[in-house]
Scaffold this motif. Sequence first.
Motif, short mmCIF file in Angstrom:
data_model
loop_
_atom_site.label_atom_id
_atom_site.label_comp_id
_atom_site.label_asym_id
_atom_site.label_seq_id
_atom_site.Cartn_x
_atom_site.Cartn_y
_atom_site.Cartn_z
N THR A 109 0.83 -1.21 0.00
CA THR A 109 0.00 0.00 0.00
C THR A 109 0.87 1.25 0.00
N LYS A 110 1.88 1.29 0.84
CA LYS A 110 2.77 2.46 0.90
C LYS A 110 3.52 2.63 -0.41
N LEU A 111 4.10 1.55 -0.90
CA LEU A 111 4.90 1.64 -2.12
C LEU A 111 4.05 1.99 -3.34
N THR A 112 2.82 1.51 -3.36
CA THR A 112 1.92 1.78 -4.49
C THR A 112 1.67 3.27 -4.64
N GLU A 113 1.45 3.95 -3.54
CA GLU A 113 1.13 5.38 -3.60
C GLU A 113 2.31 6.22 -4.08
N ARG A 114 3.48 5.65 -4.12
CA ARG A 114 4.67 6.37 -4.58
C ARG A 114 4.93 6.19 -6.07
N VAL A 115 4.13 5.36 -6.73
CA VAL A 115 4.32 5.11 -8.16
C VAL A 115 3.79 6.31 -8.94
N ASN A 116 4.63 6.86 -9.81
CA ASN A 116 4.28 8.06 -10.56
C ASN A 116 3.34 7.77 -11.73
N ASN A 117 3.48 6.62 -12.35
CA ASN A 117 2.69 6.25 -13.52
C ASN A 117 1.29 5.82 -13.08
N ASP A 118 0.27 6.61 -13.45
CA ASP A 118 -1.10 6.35 -13.01
C ASP A 118 -1.62 4.99 -13.47
N LYS A 119 -1.36 4.63 -14.72
CA LYS A 119 -1.84 3.36 -15.26
C LYS A 119 -1.21 2.19 -14.48
N LEU A 120 0.07 2.26 -14.24
CA LEU A 120 0.75 1.21 -13.49
C LEU A 120 0.24 1.16 -12.05
N ARG A 121 0.06 2.33 -11.43
CA ARG A 121 -0.44 2.37 -10.05
C ARG A 121 -1.81 1.71 -9.96
N ASN A 122 -2.69 2.00 -10.92
CA ASN A 122 -4.02 1.38 -10.92
C ASN A 122 -3.94 -0.13 -11.12
N GLY A 123 -3.01 -0.58 -11.96
CA GLY A 123 -2.82 -2.02 -12.14
C GLY A 123 -2.35 -2.68 -10.86
N ILE A 124 -1.47 -2.01 -10.14
CA ILE A 124 -0.98 -2.54 -8.85
C ILE A 124 -2.13 -2.61 -7.84
N ILE A 125 -2.94 -1.57 -7.80
CA ILE A 125 -4.09 -1.56 -6.88
C ILE A 125 -5.04 -2.71 -7.20
N ASN A 126 -5.28 -2.93 -8.50
CA ASN A 126 -6.20 -4.00 -8.90
C ASN A 126 -5.67 -5.38 -8.51
N ILE A 127 -4.40 -5.62 -8.70
CA ILE A 127 -3.88 -6.94 -8.33
C ILE A 127 -3.85 -7.10 -6.81
N ARG A 128 -3.64 -6.01 -6.08
CA ARG A 128 -3.73 -6.10 -4.61
C ARG A 128 -5.14 -6.49 -4.19
N LYS A 129 -6.15 -5.91 -4.86
CA LYS A 129 -7.54 -6.26 -4.56
C LYS A 129 -7.80 -7.73 -4.87
N ASP A 130 -7.25 -8.19 -5.99
CA ASP A 130 -7.42 -9.60 -6.35
C ASP A 130 -6.75 -10.52 -5.34
N MET A 131 -5.61 -10.11 -4.84
CA MET A 131 -4.91 -10.91 -3.82
C MET A 131 -5.76 -10.99 -2.56
N SER A 132 -6.36 -9.86 -2.18
CA SER A 132 -7.22 -9.84 -0.99
C SER A 132 -8.47 -10.68 -1.20
N ALA A 133 -9.07 -10.57 -2.39
CA ALA A 133 -10.29 -11.34 -2.67
C ALA A 133 -10.00 -12.83 -2.62
N PHE A 134 -8.85 -13.22 -3.11
CA PHE A 134 -8.48 -14.63 -3.06
C PHE A 134 -8.42 -15.12 -1.62
N LEU A 135 -7.87 -14.30 -0.75
CA LEU A 135 -7.69 -14.71 0.64
C LEU A 135 -8.99 -14.85 1.41
N VAL A 136 -10.03 -14.14 0.99
CA VAL A 136 -11.30 -14.21 1.73
C VAL A 136 -12.32 -15.11 1.05
N SER A 137 -11.94 -15.74 -0.05
CA SER A 137 -12.86 -16.63 -0.74
C SER A 137 -13.20 -17.83 0.14
N GLU A 138 -14.45 -18.20 0.14
CA GLU A 138 -14.92 -19.32 0.97
C GLU A 138 -15.00 -20.62 0.17
#
Length: 169
Positions: A109-138
């Motif tokens: 989360t900290k490192l993501t906010e330091r990424v200057n490239n908006d497209k790349l930052r959004n891609g990082i955020i999306n994969i973080r969300k996917d990682m979290s969704a995987f962990l809470v899947s039942e």
Amino acid sequence: MEPATWGFIGTLLGTIVGASASILATYLNGKNSVEIQKSTEKFKRDEFKREFQRNNLLKLQDEFTSGMRLIGRAHNESFHYYHKNKERKGFRLSEEVDVGLNNMFQTLTKLTERVNNDKLRNGIINIRKDMSAFLVSEKEIENKIWIGELATKFESLMSEMGKELRNNQ
């Protein structure tokens, strides 16, 4: 007018022209020095920004690699629990994996906010969300599908970060 007067006027005009040329040359030289100094400072700032982005992206790559390994361990623990108990109710990650994932998500989360490239930052955020969704899947079926999709997205993200690193050289 007498020749001596003309000589004096010529000397006076020559002195004025010479002094003016010297003053103008000093002014232009000073102006150039200021421009060179500004250019040097801008180059240093830009180089600092590029270096910061490079270091940040390298840290992100390392953290994502470690994070994917932790996701794999979490999937493995979940898989074994499910096959032993035939349900996920009551499942808890081992403390080592749980703490590791928590630290990884905080760092990402900290490192993501330091990424200057908006497209790349959004891609990082999306994969973080996917990682979290995987962990809470039942559902074990969802987990099997998501782990494959997550691996594909991870490879794509690493490729994008590599491109950005090459652009920041």
